[in-house]
Design an enzyme around this catalytic site. Structure first.
Site, mmCIF file in Angstrom:
data_model
loop_
_atom_site.group_PDB
_atom_site.id
_atom_site.type_symbol
_atom_site.label_atom_id
_atom_site.label_comp_id
_atom_site.label_asym_id
_atom_site.label_seq_id
_atom_site.Cartn_x
_atom_site.Cartn_y
_atom_site.Cartn_z
ATOM 1 N N ASP A 1 -7.037 3.836 -4.270
ATOM 2 C CA ASP A 1 -7.638 4.314 -3.165
ATOM 3 C C ASP A 1 -8.162 5.251 -2.993
ATOM 4 O O ASP A 1 -8.531 6.446 -4.041
ATOM 5 C CB ASP A 1 -6.069 3.872 -2.104
ATOM 6 N N LYS B 1 0.994 -0.976 -0.493
ATOM 7 C CA LYS B 1 0.274 -0.056 -0.082
ATOM 8 C C LYS B 1 1.104 1.269 -0.156
ATOM 9 O O LYS B 1 2.032 1.652 0.584
ATOM 10 C CB LYS B 1 -0.354 -0.201 0.963
#
Ligand code: NDP
Ligand code: 2IT
Length: 451
Positions: free
Chosen positions: A169, A129
């Site tokens: 995201d 991430k």
């Protein structure tokens, strides 16, 4: 409260000491640890071989400076992150978040969750991430482009189609992915389509990737209800957020005959008793990049807006509640409200939107509760389908892609349900998701030796 097995306590203590001041990361690790007691009871070798300790430690963490110049010619400095958590199953894979709240602990919790989520998809992708504390709100298109280019100027040396494949995201959608892909292409002089997913259709994106997380979430809800002899049709639903995940969840819920009466953004929530007009929500949020309160101003009668802090969207009675905004947005009090109002399903579109006490309350009640790492896996699964299309220089139809997504989500549902049953907790999707995801990653790690 679910207890952590005493054999796992020392590992948790080390995680907390080693990652001090990172409460979201601790929360994500504790939630998985609570499920692993049953695994080590059956298979003690996972503990003996150090696999649980190793899975909690990211393989690599990169923190970098992101300098850029705003429209007033002022130099601005943000911080960039990429946590490459686990590559046992494939290249690191996971989104990039641009939001002022981003810090290393948040990226780490997201990377940790991503590792298990990606394993559940059965696709060959590891977990990672990234993001930045950059706030895109109110920034011009040119500022966004300059920021994305600067971010990629550093990130490009750490990623690649066989190394690490970022995507979107919160705060990162098609526009930002386009600017980042353009800069990656320029810096490397390679048209390496598989380095990023969530790309536009004109330069190697997959059909149905924008829809995938929201649609996949609703496929998961459909499977949960079907397994319990029920359906979505005719139910009242509430979906928090009004971004990518929320909007496509709303669309699919409506397609299946639900009435979606509320959605939100960080400024508050809007209720439309007649059922939300999704085109209007998207016009406000995607085109005008405005606030959700505008919905009430435009639509008037039959609608109302409640400012953030003066109430929560979870006060609105519903049978299906889908938190699709951000972490810890649904707490124990909210869960109690939902339960009192007769909620039947709570499924997480966002990552870790329910606090531990909310999860506890939902699991204790008769609510069907699905954790994000299972229920929102449709986005990353379709990213893996995008990688597959890029690798074979192919492009699938919308229907073909959604069909694959539906199969993947149905399979994740079934595996979670079967694993929960196998480990003596039928109906517990949290346990099922954590154990099934963990076992897949840990088995691959064992096969690869101590690396
Ligand atoms: P978007 O940026 O498209 O939308 C985010 C939405 O959540 C906006 O409505 C935003 O409101 C709201 N929001 C964000 N932060 C906060 C906050 N701190 N408090 C209240 N509201 C907030 O993001 P996505 O829809 O892509 O992501 C939503 C969630 O889904 C995240 O948890 C993400 O990690 C998760 N997710 C996303 C996937 C994807 O493919 N995009 C896949 C799987 C999970 P505002 O406009 O006011 O900022
Ligand atoms: O949380 C997530 O699963 C995402 N933001 C999507 C990640 C991806 O690589 O598509």
């Amino acid at each position: 409260m679910t207890r952590i097995d005493e054999k796992l306590e020392p590992i948790l203590t080390t995680v907390k000491e080693r990652n001090a001041g990172e409460p979201e990361f601790h929360q994500a690790v504790i939630e998985v640890m609570e499920s692993l007691g049953r695994v080590v009871a059956k298979h003690p070798q996972f503990l003996e071989e150090g696999l649980i300790e190793r899975i909690c430690e990211p393989e690599r963490q990169i923190i970098f400076r992101v300098p850029w110049i705003d429209d007033q010619n002022q130099v601005r400095i943000n911080r960039g992150f990429r946590v490459q958590f686990n590559s046992a199953l494939g290249p690191y894979k996971g989104g990039i978040r641009f939001h002022p709240s981003v810090n290393v602990g948040i990226i780490k919790f997201l990377g940790f969750e991503q590792t298990f989520k990606n394993a559940l998809t059965t696709m060959p992708i590891g977990g990672g991430k990234g993001g930045s504390d950059f706030d895109p709100k109110g920034r011009s298109d040119r500022e966004i482009m300059r920021f994305c280019q600067s971010f990629m100027t550093e990130l490009h040396r750490h990623i690649g189609e066989y190394t690490d494949v970022p995507a979107g995201d919160i705060g990162v959608g098609g526009r930002e992915i386009g600017y980042m892909f353009g800069q990656y292409k320029r810096l490397t002089n390679r048209y390496e389509a598989g380095v990023l997913t969530g790309k536009g259709l004109s330069y190697g994106g997959s059909r149905a990737r924008p829809e995938a997380t929201g649609f996949g979430l609703v496929f998961f809800v459909r499977s949960m209800l079907e397994a319990h002899g029920d359906s979505i049709d005719g139910k009242t639903a509430v979906v928090s957020g009004s971004g990518n995940v929320a909007c496509f969840a709303i669309r699919k819920l409506q397609k299946y005959g639900a009435k979606v009466v509320a959605c939100s953004d960080s400024s508050g929530y809007v209720v439309d008793e007649g059922g939300l007009d999704l085109d209007l929500v998207r016009e406000i949020k995607e085109k005008r990049r405005g606030r959700i309160s505008e919905y009430h101003r435009i639509k008037g009668t039959g609608t109302y807006f409640i400012e953030a802090g003066k109430g929560a969207i979870w006060d609105v009675p519903c049978e299906i509640a889908l938190p699709c905004a951000t972490q810890n947005e649904l707490n124990g009090k909210h869960a109690a409200n939902l339960i009192r109002n007769g909620v039947r399903v709570v499924a997480e579109g966002a990552n870790m939107p329910c606090t531990p006490d909310a999860v506890e309350a939902l699991r204790r009640s008769h609510v069907l509760y699905a954790p994000g790492k299972a229920a929102n896996a449709g986005g990353v699964a379709t990213s893996a389908l995008e990688m597959q299309q890029n690798a074979s220089r192919d492009s699938w139809t919308f229907d073909q892609t959604v069909e694959r997504l539906d199969e993947i989500m149905t399979n994740i549902h079934d595996v979670c349900a079967e694993t929960a049953e196998e480990y003596g907790a039928p109906g517990d999707y949290v346990l099922g998701a954590n154990i099934a995801g963990f076992v897949r990653v840990a088995d691959a790690m064992r096969a690869l030796g101590v690396v």
